[in-house]
Design a protein around this motif. Sequence first.
Motif, PDB file in Angstrom:
ATOM      1  N   VAL A 274     -10.603   0.221   0.472  1.00 32.09           N
ATOM      2  CA  VAL A 274      -9.515   0.859  -0.284  1.00 32.09           C
ATOM      3  C   VAL A 274      -8.381  -0.125  -0.552  1.00 32.09           C
ATOM      4  O   VAL A 274      -7.736  -0.070  -1.571  1.00 32.09           O
ATOM      5  CB  VAL A 274      -9.029   2.153   0.408  1.00 32.09           C
ATOM      6  CG1 VAL A 274      -8.351   1.879   1.738  1.00 32.09           C
ATOM      7  CG2 VAL A 274      -8.086   2.921  -0.492  1.00 32.09           C
ATOM      8  N   GLN A 275      -8.119  -0.998   0.396  1.00 33.99           N
ATOM      9  CA  GLN A 275      -7.095  -2.070   0.333  1.00 33.99           C
ATOM     10  C   GLN A 275      -5.662  -1.562   0.481  1.00 33.99           C
ATOM     11  O   GLN A 275      -4.877  -2.198   1.174  1.00 33.99           O
ATOM     12  CB  GLN A 275      -7.204  -2.940  -0.941  1.00 33.99           C
ATOM     13  CG  GLN A 275      -8.600  -3.402  -1.315  1.00 33.99           C
ATOM     14  CD  GLN A 275      -9.264  -4.335  -0.305  1.00 33.99           C
ATOM     15  OE1 GLN A 275      -8.703  -4.645   0.723  1.00 33.99           O
ATOM     16  NE2 GLN A 275     -10.495  -4.744  -0.577  1.00 33.99           N
ATOM     17  N   SER A 276      -5.295  -0.456  -0.181  1.00 33.24           N
ATOM     18  CA  SER A 276      -3.944   0.094  -0.030  1.00 33.24           C
ATOM     19  C   SER A 276      -3.987   1.570  -0.410  1.00 33.24           C
ATOM     20  O   SER A 276      -4.853   1.992  -1.178  1.00 33.24           O
ATOM     21  CB  SER A 276      -2.975  -0.635  -0.966  1.00 33.24           C
ATOM     22  OG  SER A 276      -1.734   0.065  -1.009  1.00 33.24           O
ATOM     23  N   GLY A 277      -3.015   2.333   0.127  1.00 34.67           N
ATOM     24  CA  GLY A 277      -2.947   3.751  -0.243  1.00 34.67           C
ATOM     25  C   GLY A 277      -1.886   4.011  -1.283  1.00 34.67           C
ATOM     26  O   GLY A 277      -1.640   5.171  -1.651  1.00 34.67           O
ATOM     27  N   SER A 278      -1.241   2.962  -1.770  1.00 30.77           N
ATOM     28  CA  SER A 278      -0.170   3.123  -2.753  1.00 30.77           C
ATOM     29  C   SER A 278      -0.692   2.764  -4.144  1.00 30.77           C
ATOM     30  O   SER A 278      -1.153   1.639  -4.368  1.00 30.77           O
ATOM     31  CB  SER A 278       0.994   2.196  -2.374  1.00 30.77           C
ATOM     32  OG  SER A 278       1.730   1.846  -3.519  1.00 30.77           O
ATOM     33  N   THR A 279      -0.590   3.724  -5.058  1.00 31.47           N
ATOM     34  CA  THR A 279      -1.089   3.467  -6.420  1.00 31.47           C
ATOM     35  C   THR A 279      -0.348   2.282  -7.047  1.00 31.47           C
ATOM     36  O   THR A 279      -0.934   1.482  -7.768  1.00 31.47           O
ATOM     37  CB  THR A 279      -0.945   4.744  -7.270  1.00 31.47           C
ATOM     38  OG1 THR A 279      -1.788   5.749  -6.690  1.00 31.47           O
ATOM     39  CG2 THR A 279      -1.354   4.518  -8.714  1.00 31.47           C
ATOM     40  N   ARG A 280       0.948   2.146  -6.716  1.00 34.32           N
ATOM     41  CA  ARG A 280       1.717   1.032  -7.274  1.00 34.32           C
ATOM     42  C   ARG A 280       1.133  -0.318  -6.791  1.00 34.32           C
ATOM     43  O   ARG A 280       0.902  -1.233  -7.589  1.00 34.32           O
ATOM     44  CB  ARG A 280       3.181   1.157  -6.810  1.00 34.32           C
ATOM     45  CG  ARG A 280       4.126   0.161  -7.428  1.00 34.32           C
ATOM     46  CD  ARG A 280       5.530   0.299  -6.844  1.00 34.32           C
ATOM     47  NE  ARG A 280       5.688  -0.417  -5.587  1.00 34.32           N
ATOM     48  CZ  ARG A 280       5.990  -1.705  -5.478  1.00 34.32           C
ATOM     49  NH1 ARG A 280       6.175  -2.424  -6.567  1.00 34.32           N
ATOM     50  NH2 ARG A 280       6.103  -2.286  -4.302  1.00 34.32           N
ATOM     51  N   ILE A 281       0.835  -0.405  -5.501  1.00 35.73           N
ATOM     52  CA  ILE A 281       0.269  -1.658  -4.966  1.00 35.73           C
ATOM     53  C   ILE A 281      -1.159  -1.863  -5.492  1.00 35.73           C
ATOM     54  O   ILE A 281      -1.560  -2.974  -5.843  1.00 35.73           O
ATOM     55  CB  ILE A 281       0.299  -1.665  -3.415  1.00 35.73           C
ATOM     56  CG1 ILE A 281       1.748  -1.682  -2.930  1.00 35.73           C
ATOM     57  CG2 ILE A 281      -0.480  -2.826  -2.831  1.00 35.73           C
ATOM     58  CD1 ILE A 281       2.524  -2.970  -3.168  1.00 35.73           C
ATOM     59  N   LEU A 282      -1.933  -0.781  -5.580  1.00 35.46           N
ATOM     60  CA  LEU A 282      -3.311  -0.913  -6.089  1.00 35.46           C
ATOM     61  C   LEU A 282      -3.302  -1.502  -7.492  1.00 35.46           C
ATOM     62  O   LEU A 282      -4.159  -2.310  -7.863  1.00 35.46           O
ATOM     63  CB  LEU A 282      -4.012   0.454  -6.095  1.00 35.46           C
ATOM     64  CG  LEU A 282      -4.409   0.977  -4.709  1.00 35.46           C
ATOM     65  CD1 LEU A 282      -4.859   2.431  -4.796  1.00 35.46           C
ATOM     66  CD2 LEU A 282      -5.524   0.114  -4.114  1.00 35.46           C
ATOM     67  N   LYS A 283      -2.290  -1.121  -8.287  1.00 33.27           N
ATOM     68  CA  LYS A 283      -2.179  -1.650  -9.648  1.00 33.27           C
ATOM     69  C   LYS A 283      -1.880  -3.151  -9.589  1.00 33.27           C
ATOM     70  O   LYS A 283      -2.522  -3.950 -10.272  1.00 33.27           O
ATOM     71  CB  LYS A 283      -1.076  -0.893 -10.394  1.00 33.27           C
ATOM     72  CG  LYS A 283      -1.049  -1.144 -11.865  1.00 33.27           C
ATOM     73  CD  LYS A 283      -0.447   0.065 -12.588  1.00 33.27           C
ATOM     74  CE  LYS A 283      -0.773   0.055 -14.046  1.00 33.27           C
ATOM     75  NZ  LYS A 283      -0.196  -0.924 -14.841  1.00 33.27           N
TER      76      LYS A 283
END
Length: 457
Positions: A274-283
């Motif tokens: 998943v790498q991160s749970g924050s959509t902002r960071i995933l972007k």
Amino acid sequence: MADMSLSYPSLVQKTYFIRTFGCQMNLHDAERVSGLLDSCGCLEASSPEEADIVIFMTCCVREAADQRLYGQCSSMKSLPDAPSGRRVIAIGGCIAQRDGERLLDTLDNVDVVFGTSAITHLAELLNATFAEGGRHVLTSENPDDVATSLPWHRATGYHAWVPIMTGCNNFCSYCIVPYVRGRERSRLFEEIVDEVEGLSRTGVREVTLLGQNVNSYGRDRYGNPRFAELLRAVGETGIERIRFTSSHPKDLLPETIDALAEVPQVMPHLHLAVQSGSTRILKLMNRRYTREYYLDLVKRVRERIPHIALTTDIIVGFPGETEEDFAQTLSLAEEARFSQAFTFIYSRRAGTPAAEIPDDTPREVIQERFDRLVKVIEGTAYEYNQHELGTRVPVLVEGVSKKDSHRLQGKSPMNQTVHAPVPEGLDSASLIGKIVDVDIDVARTWYLSGTVVGDPR
Ligand code: SAM
Ligand code: SF4
């Protein structure tokens, strides 16, 4: 296995030792290197001291692995003389591919540098070093040089890594892999199926299909992904257990979830980074999915395979990660209830887009977030393992426990580590590679334990 000793006479009877860092792809490459050297008449040694050839299979995904190589290489200088009087040090894997000739400047005792596509040429390079001296480097990328055609010396008889594709097209913004391992290249469908069929005939019971993103297997070669079809075909080969890694969430198709649910040989375990749970960071990471998409995917997978073990990779401290972003990662981990996770502190890799993002988050803050995440994962891992209490689990025996040679160690279908006392009258060595049923009476965070019942098979 082809005998290549006549082609490389200076390698015959030389002893070799391979040290491997990093991912499963490297472990597999190391088995190919070992197979190649065996076919040249070399003999495997159990330590660098006893070796004429020392090979480091390197990893450059995080900085720590980079630094370990420098330490290990210089420690070779204080070893006693090699059995043949000359010790050749070779560096393979991702650092070799990335740095090539530059390694010779920084590491003055290294003789050979071979890139990730140059494994097939390693015997030539080593032979030239022993016969003519000098230092030899080969890192050019030649797609025709596929190491998968090399002989293969497997670390264990019951398990095999089977690469189904190499490279990666995803360019996650923190990751060096696509720059080092090149673009996705899928192997031929029939070749993979034949290979697994052959492995199964020789007694292999479990295969792990390998690729940076197995879900896109086939896209480059056939125009569309064929991973689900591949799982079904490999399920027909006679192999008993199938695992695979890694799976990119954006490419996990419904038909693959169906194959996971319907092919009995495919183990109920999904590694879905998943790498991160924050959509902002995933972007910013260029992962191309949102938090909501990931959680919905997990829900859909669990609807089909309720007790699946879901594992993941998470990076803490991506540049600019705020407390709010991190709180989203914690809450995603709580919601997804991972049975295990590989957690990493972000490591800046020169040449990747993320390396250009400024960040002034103090190291202590990142470490403290990391520790909080580990606690959450420990909680969900413990909870996951409780389901097995009081059940009978088929365990593929891998060996004995490191701490107690009277206890067997193996893996459940869900990839849990299981311990059990060696049954009376049985010898632990004879059980390696056998499947035993274990009645589970202890379930801890990282292992289960119990008693073997019935006969090994
Ligand atoms: N292709 C696999 C995937 O996407 O699931 C991952 C391969 S990578 C070798 C293994 C893991 O290393 C990644 O999932 C990521 O969590 C971690 N990783 C990669 N680059 C990193 C970096 N620069 N810093 C910290 N961790 C990193
Ligand atoms: Fe790296 Fe992303 Fe490719 Fe995995 S999918 S190897 S993390 S670029």
